[in-house]
Design a protein around this motif. Structure first.
Motif, PDB file in Angstrom:
ATOM      1  N   THR A 187       0.812  -1.230   0.000  1.00 21.12           N
ATOM      2  CA  THR A 187       0.000   0.000   0.000  1.00 21.12           C
ATOM      3  C   THR A 187       0.838   1.269   0.000  1.00 21.12           C
ATOM      4  O   THR A 187       0.287   2.363  -0.137  1.00 21.12           O
ATOM      5  N   THR A 207       3.667   4.256  -1.078  1.00 22.10           N
ATOM      6  CA  THR A 207       4.301   4.928  -2.197  1.00 22.10           C
ATOM      7  C   THR A 207       5.693   5.336  -1.740  1.00 22.10           C
ATOM      8  O   THR A 207       6.148   4.916  -0.661  1.00 22.10           O
ATOM      9  N   ASP A 220       8.636   4.114  -5.654  1.00 20.79           N
ATOM     10  CA  ASP A 220       7.277   3.635  -5.435  1.00 20.79           C
ATOM     11  C   ASP A 220       7.283   2.110  -5.452  1.00 20.79           C
ATOM     12  O   ASP A 220       8.255   1.474  -5.880  1.00 20.79           O
ATOM     13  N   ARG A 280       2.159   2.614 -11.867  1.00 23.07           N
ATOM     14  CA  ARG A 280       0.884   3.282 -11.596  1.00 23.07           C
ATOM     15  C   ARG A 280       0.288   3.798 -12.902  1.00 23.07           C
ATOM     16  O   ARG A 280       0.994   4.006 -13.883  1.00 23.07           O
ATOM     17  N   GLY A 333       0.512  -0.676  -5.883  1.00 25.17           N
ATOM     18  CA  GLY A 333       0.903  -0.616  -4.486  1.00 25.17           C
ATOM     19  C   GLY A 333       1.370  -1.942  -3.933  1.00 25.17           C
ATOM     20  O   GLY A 333       1.723  -2.037  -2.749  1.00 25.17           O
TER      21      GLY A 333
END
Length: 276
Positions: A54, A56, A81, A85, A100
């Motif tokens: 979850t 970043t 990250d 994305r 994530g």
């Protein structure tokens, strides 16, 4: 590349950059802390930090308090990250799969294979970019938390000589044997459990050719300790392989960044000593 954040911190700057990743086929963000030594033009060693489910790039750079210690030791710290994305990148409604939750593997199954190549991104593309665009040397260390702890340990074990040190907080030590890993590996890699072994620390230790010491921090009150993390399997695998391991079980600590912030100074000192 485009710099989208810059904040003065402990004599250096915490920055966030975005770029288009050819490996992932998507835009990507990463945080980078540049200590005063790097700003003065000295090529500094780099610690790569891999975050957990979850997260970043923001979680580590805003919660861990690592900048103080990186400044003290003259280290650049890079925190990417945790997945590709974007609207065109495959996703799943669950928190533990998809955006994530890249698990630092190269996906072989659709719809994930097109973008989910976090292993190649972390091992090859990101270091090449950092060492070209910033005053970074080729002296590298790697660390991470939870899913990122799994990533740090497996990447270091699979790439002997590439990293001078490795550590992890609350790593998923044996993902092939716990629900998080079984779900992610089944989706990304397919049903063949032999392929999973290349991304499982406990399995990789059986054939490790480099004896890079493992420094592992684990909270004794971690809510995922028994169901997902299983440090006892890591300890048994290291003992069986004769692989050096320092496993610190910290009573009272949980899985959160309060835990990481409490011991990140010791881990950065560990890496700094190896990177000198």
């Amino acid at each position: 590349m485009e710099r989208i954040e810059r904040h003065a911190s402990h004599g250096g700057f915490q920055e966030v950059w975005q770029h288009t990743s050819s490996t992932l086929g998507s835009g990507m963000h990463f945080g980078i802390y540049l200590p005063a030594a790097a700003l003065a033009g000295r090529r500094c060693p780099v610690l790569y930090w891999l975050s957990g489910l979850t997260c970043t790039e923001q979680n580590f750079i805003t919660k861990a308090g690592a900048q103080r210690y990186a400044a003290e030791h003259g280290l650049i710290v890079v925190a990417p990250d945790t997945s590709p994305r974007g609207e065109n990148v495959a996703d799943d409604p669950a928190y533990d799969l998809g955006q994530g939750a890249g698990f630092y593997v190269n996906a072989a199954q659709q719809p994930w294979a097109r973008h989910y190549r976090m292993y190649d991104y972390v091992v090859d593309e990101l270091p090449a970019l950092v060492e070209t665009e910033f005053p970074a040397s080729a002296a590298r260390a790697i660390s991470g938390h939870s899913m990122g702890g799994h990533g740090a340990l497996t990447i270091a074990l699979r790439n002997p000589g590439r990293y001078r040190s490795v550590s992890a907080f609350s790593p998923i030590a044996a993902p092939s044997r716990v629900p998080w890993g079984e779900k992610a590996f089944g989706a990304y890699l397919g049903a063949d459990r032999e392929a999973w072994k290349q991304h499982d620390t406990v399995e990789l230790l059986r054939g490790a050719t480099e004896r890079l010491p493992l420094l592992v921090e684990q909270g004794g009150d971690d809510e995922f300790l028994e169901s997902q993390l299983k440090p006892e399997l890591l300890q048994a695998a290291c003992e069986a392989a004769g692989h050096p391991l320092q496993l610190n079980i910290r009573p009272g600590y949980d899985h959160s960044y309060y835990f990481i912030a409490s011991f990140i100074g010791e881990h950065i000192a560990h890496h700094a000593a190896a990177l000198r």
